[in-house]
Every structure is written in structure tokens, then in C-alpha cells.
Enzyme design. Sequence first.
Site, PDB file in Angstrom:
ATOM      1  N   SER A   1      31.150 -52.190   3.115  1.00 29.44           N
ATOM      2  CA  SER A   1      30.559 -51.924   1.801  1.00 29.44           C
ATOM      3  C   SER A   1      31.373 -50.881   1.064  1.00 29.44           C
ATOM      4  CB  SER A   1      29.137 -51.407   2.004  1.00 29.44           C
ATOM      5  OG  SER A   1      28.651 -50.798   0.824  1.00 29.44           O
TER       6      SER A   1
ATOM      7  N   TYR B   1      22.632 -45.284   6.390  1.00 33.50           N
ATOM      8  CA  TYR B   1      23.162 -46.641   6.199  1.00 33.50           C
ATOM      9  C   TYR B   1      24.673 -46.593   5.965  1.00 33.50           C
ATOM     10  CZ  TYR B   1      24.795 -50.547   3.434  1.00 33.50           C
ATOM     11  OH  TYR B   1      25.565 -51.556   2.941  1.00 33.50           O
TER      12      TYR B   1
ATOM     13  N   LYS C   1      28.145 -47.980   8.276  1.00 32.79           N
ATOM     14  CA  LYS C   1      29.281 -48.808   7.836  1.00 32.79           C
ATOM     15  C   LYS C   1      30.594 -48.101   8.177  1.00 32.79           C
ATOM     16  CE  LYS C   1      27.060 -52.358   6.179  1.00 32.79           C
ATOM     17  NZ  LYS C   1      27.107 -53.659   6.879  1.00 32.79           N
TER      18      LYS C   1
HETATM   19  N1  UFG Z   1      19.247 -49.275 -10.887  1.00 28.92           N
HETATM   20  C1  UFG Z   1      18.293 -49.059 -11.874  1.00 28.92           C
HETATM   21  N2  UFG Z   1      17.033 -49.457 -11.637  1.00 28.92           N
HETATM   22  C2  UFG Z   1      16.642 -50.046 -10.475  1.00 28.92           C
HETATM   23  C3  UFG Z   1      17.615 -50.245  -9.467  1.00 28.92           C
HETATM   24  C4  UFG Z   1      18.917 -49.848  -9.701  1.00 28.92           C
HETATM   25  O1  UFG Z   1      18.604 -48.531 -12.948  1.00 28.92           O
HETATM   26  O2  UFG Z   1      15.464 -50.357 -10.320  1.00 28.92           O
HETATM   27  C5  UFG Z   1      20.638 -48.894 -11.163  1.00 28.92           C
HETATM   28  C6  UFG Z   1      21.214 -47.899 -10.196  1.00 28.92           C
HETATM   29  O3  UFG Z   1      20.918 -46.574 -10.604  1.00 28.92           O
HETATM   30  C7  UFG Z   1      22.693 -48.237 -10.273  1.00 28.92           C
HETATM   31  C8  UFG Z   1      22.699 -49.738 -10.516  1.00 28.92           C
HETATM   32  O4  UFG Z   1      21.422 -50.053 -11.032  1.00 28.92           O
HETATM   33  O5  UFG Z   1      23.289 -47.609 -11.373  1.00 28.92           O
HETATM   34  C9  UFG Z   1      22.932 -50.579  -9.268  1.00 28.92           C
HETATM   35  O6  UFG Z   1      21.995 -50.190  -8.274  1.00 28.92           O
HETATM   36  P1  UFG Z   1      21.837 -51.037  -6.934  1.00 28.92           P
HETATM   37  O7  UFG Z   1      20.784 -50.368  -6.109  1.00 28.92           O
HETATM   38  O8  UFG Z   1      21.669 -52.456  -7.241  1.00 28.92           O
HETATM   39  O9  UFG Z   1      23.267 -50.896  -6.268  1.00 28.92           O
HETATM   40  P2  UFG Z   1      24.024 -49.600  -5.743  1.00 28.92           P
HETATM   41  O10 UFG Z   1      25.396 -49.694  -6.299  1.00 28.92           O
HETATM   42  O11 UFG Z   1      23.284 -48.345  -5.982  1.00 28.92           O
HETATM   43  O12 UFG Z   1      23.959 -49.839  -4.194  1.00 28.92           O
HETATM   44  C10 UFG Z   1      24.899 -50.682  -3.633  1.00 28.92           C
HETATM   45  C11 UFG Z   1      24.393 -51.304  -2.345  1.00 28.92           C
HETATM   46  C12 UFG Z   1      24.177 -50.265  -1.306  1.00 28.92           C
HETATM   47  C13 UFG Z   1      25.351 -49.378  -1.187  1.00 28.92           C
HETATM   48  C14 UFG Z   1      25.730 -48.809  -2.519  1.00 28.92           C
HETATM   49  C15 UFG Z   1      26.918 -47.929  -2.509  1.00 28.92           C
HETATM   50  O13 UFG Z   1      23.204 -51.982  -2.567  1.00 28.92           O
HETATM   51  O14 UFG Z   1      23.983 -50.931  -0.093  1.00 28.92           O
HETATM   52  O15 UFG Z   1      26.001 -49.896  -3.391  1.00 28.92           O
HETATM   53  O16 UFG Z   1      28.063 -48.714  -2.302  1.00 28.92           O
HETATM   54  F1  UFG Z   1      25.099 -48.353  -0.340  1.00 28.92           F
END
Ligand code: UFG
Length: 340
Positions: free
Chosen positions: A124, A148, A152
Site C-alpha cells: 500500500s 495496519y 504492510k
Molecule cells: N474522506 C472524507 N470523508 C469520508 C472518508 C474519506 O472526506 O467519509 C477523505 C479522506 O479525508 C481522504 C480521502 O477522502 O482525503 C480518501 O480517504 P480514504 O479513506 O478513502 O483513503 P485514504 O487515502 O485515507 O486511505 C487509503 C487506504 C488505507 C491506507 C491509506 C494510506 O484506504 O488503507 O490510503 O495509504 F492506509
Amino acid sequence: MRILVSGGAGYIGSHTTLQLIAAGHEAVIVDDFSRSKRSVIPRLDALAGAPIEWYAVDVTDRDATESLVAGGSFEAVIHFAGLKAVGESVEQPLDYYRVNLGSTLSLLAAMGRHGVRKIVFSSSATVYGENAAVPMEEDFPTSATNPYGWTKVMQEQILRDAAVADPSLRVALLRYFNPVGAHASGTIGEDPSGIPNNLMPLIAQVAVGRREKVMVFGDDYPTPDGTGRRDYLHVEDLAAGHVAALDRLGTTADPVSTWNLGTGTPTSVREMVDAFSRACGRALPFEIAPRRPGDIAESYADPSRAETELGWTADRTIDQMCEDTWRWQSQNPEGYPDDE
Ligand code: UFG
């Protein structure tokens, strides 16, 4: 090749299984169905046009994994199985270390005993940690901010060490950015258990009426519209990356290859809500909420190594990602049917 796909009933595993079959490989699914449903199997069979061999086995169980690999005549393993919710990992760290590290250890042990020399691992972009520059390059240092993420980082290290001890091993560490979208049929897709952690399934559940509105976590980031930016890639492009990596492992001189799988182009939360609104034909309600602890402003790949070495790029657009997610979610508002 005959390939064992751990976690093959899950979101990315199921799409990859189909593409392996389409590429002429024989894919065998092993899954404990703790975070996936058995009802995905008949849908995969229908899409593949033939029954897929599958086993309900927990790959952290060393003896069961040993038996599976011993009789399997596998040439490669693609290892998707694992736990992946950041927040849950903070609350239940020991489960995350046990499951994620344990599954990798038992698969590697069985592979070693039975002459399976290739493994493709689901890593990841989280391994780039908190303060990485963008775009992120494979040679950046790795770190993590939650259990988590550490699993990784540690699994990558375990795989590197295994390849030092046995230079005939070929390891691909695939660092995914943000996989979204679904198979064009709308019959398989992402079906997270409980409240989704990720943006796309949350937006899709708002679109289908399961939730009232999208909470946008922060609009004061140093990005063009103030909301977080991520490198979303279509799960079908991601699946194709696995097929390309597997082919390439047959010819690499280095035992370990690390490839970012992303588009290289960031999209903001606001842009994603707008794109999904276009796809579902309705302006989706959203509300600005405080930043989510641990989130970074921006994360996107430098995908040039995968392009050069694998001949792979993620070409599907944000609109396609939203249209395909919407097809899946509208046809399956509650996700997969429960197992009997
Ligand atoms: N977000 C919102 N509202 C929500 C959910 C997410 O605004 O309800 C925003 C987050 O703040 C972020 C973006 O949408 O800016 C993406 O969020 P995600 O949770 O979909 O994805 P992330 O990039 O935060 O997380 C992903 C993977 C994780 C990993 C992380 C870091 O899902 O497993 O990338 O690489 F750890």
C-alpha cells in the site's frame, strides 16, 4: 500458470482472479470469508464462464496452508488476504499483526517447502508514511503511523529477507494507491463490512440512500479546493497491474521488485463527490467536517517505474470509476447477499 490467490473473494482479489483467467492462467481462490461473502463465487463463475476452484481456508493456519500448497502444483501466489481498516488496527493491533504477518509467514513457509518461487504482494502507499513528498517514488523511505501501516512495512521486509535467504524467489511488492470502481457488469464490486472507512464506498452508499450525506473531512488542506487529494485508480486497472507484474517476475534479475500502482494524478474529495453526482444523476449532499486524525493532505504516485518495467498504466478515468461503482451499488444496494 496455476496461481493461488489468497483473499481471492475480496474486492481486489475477485477482480484480479477474473483477469488472471482471461489472460489464460488458472486461478485458485483461498479465502476465509471473514471479510468477504461466499455469494461472490457463483458470480465469478458466471463472469469467468466456468467454475473457479476455491477453498475456504484461513491462510494464517500453517497446517491448512501447508496442505493446500502441498497438493496444489502452484507456480505463483498472489497474496491479498489481510485486514485493512486503519481505525480498527489502532483498536485491535494484535489481531492485525497476527493476521497480516501470520498469513505471509505461513504462505512463504509452504511455498519454500513446495517449490513455489513467485509471490505478488498487496502492499500500500501507506508505507510512504506521513511526511512523504508527492509524487511518491518507490525508493522513498518507508514508515507508518498506525498498526495496519506497520503490518504492510513489516510484510515487505519479511518478503525482502526471504528473498535474500533464497535468491531463487521472485517477489513483487505492489504499492496500491486508492482502488475504486467495479467490474463493468455491475455484478461484483466493493462491499465493505460495517461502516465503510473509505471515501468511495461511503459516497456510493449516500447515492443509494443508505446514508444521508457525505462527510468531507477537512476543507483547509493546502490543496486547490482545500480538500484532501488522492490517486484513485480503477480496480480493473489495478487487477491488470497484477497480471503484468506476474508475467514480469518470470524475467527479473532482481529477486525483489517494487512497483507503485496509481495513475499519478490526484483528485480531491470535492471533485470526487461532483464526479459521482454526475454518474448517479443527482447532486449528492455533503457537509464539511473536521479533518480525520492521521490523514495527509495529498497522496499520489509516480507510476513511471511500472510504466517502464511492466508496460502498465492506469488509464480509466474518474468518471468511469464513478459510473462503474454506481452500476455495482445501484444493482446491489446492500452489497452481496448474506451467506446461508
Ligand atoms: N474522506 C472524507 N470523508 C469520508 C472518508 C474519506 O472526506 O467519509 C477523505 C479522506 O479525508 C481522504 C480521502 O477522502 O482525503 C480518501 O480517504 P480514504 O479513506 O478513502 O483513503 P485514504 O487515502 O485515507 O486511505 C487509503 C487506504 C488505507 C491506507 C491509506 C494510506 O484506504 O488503507 O490510503 O495509504 F492506509
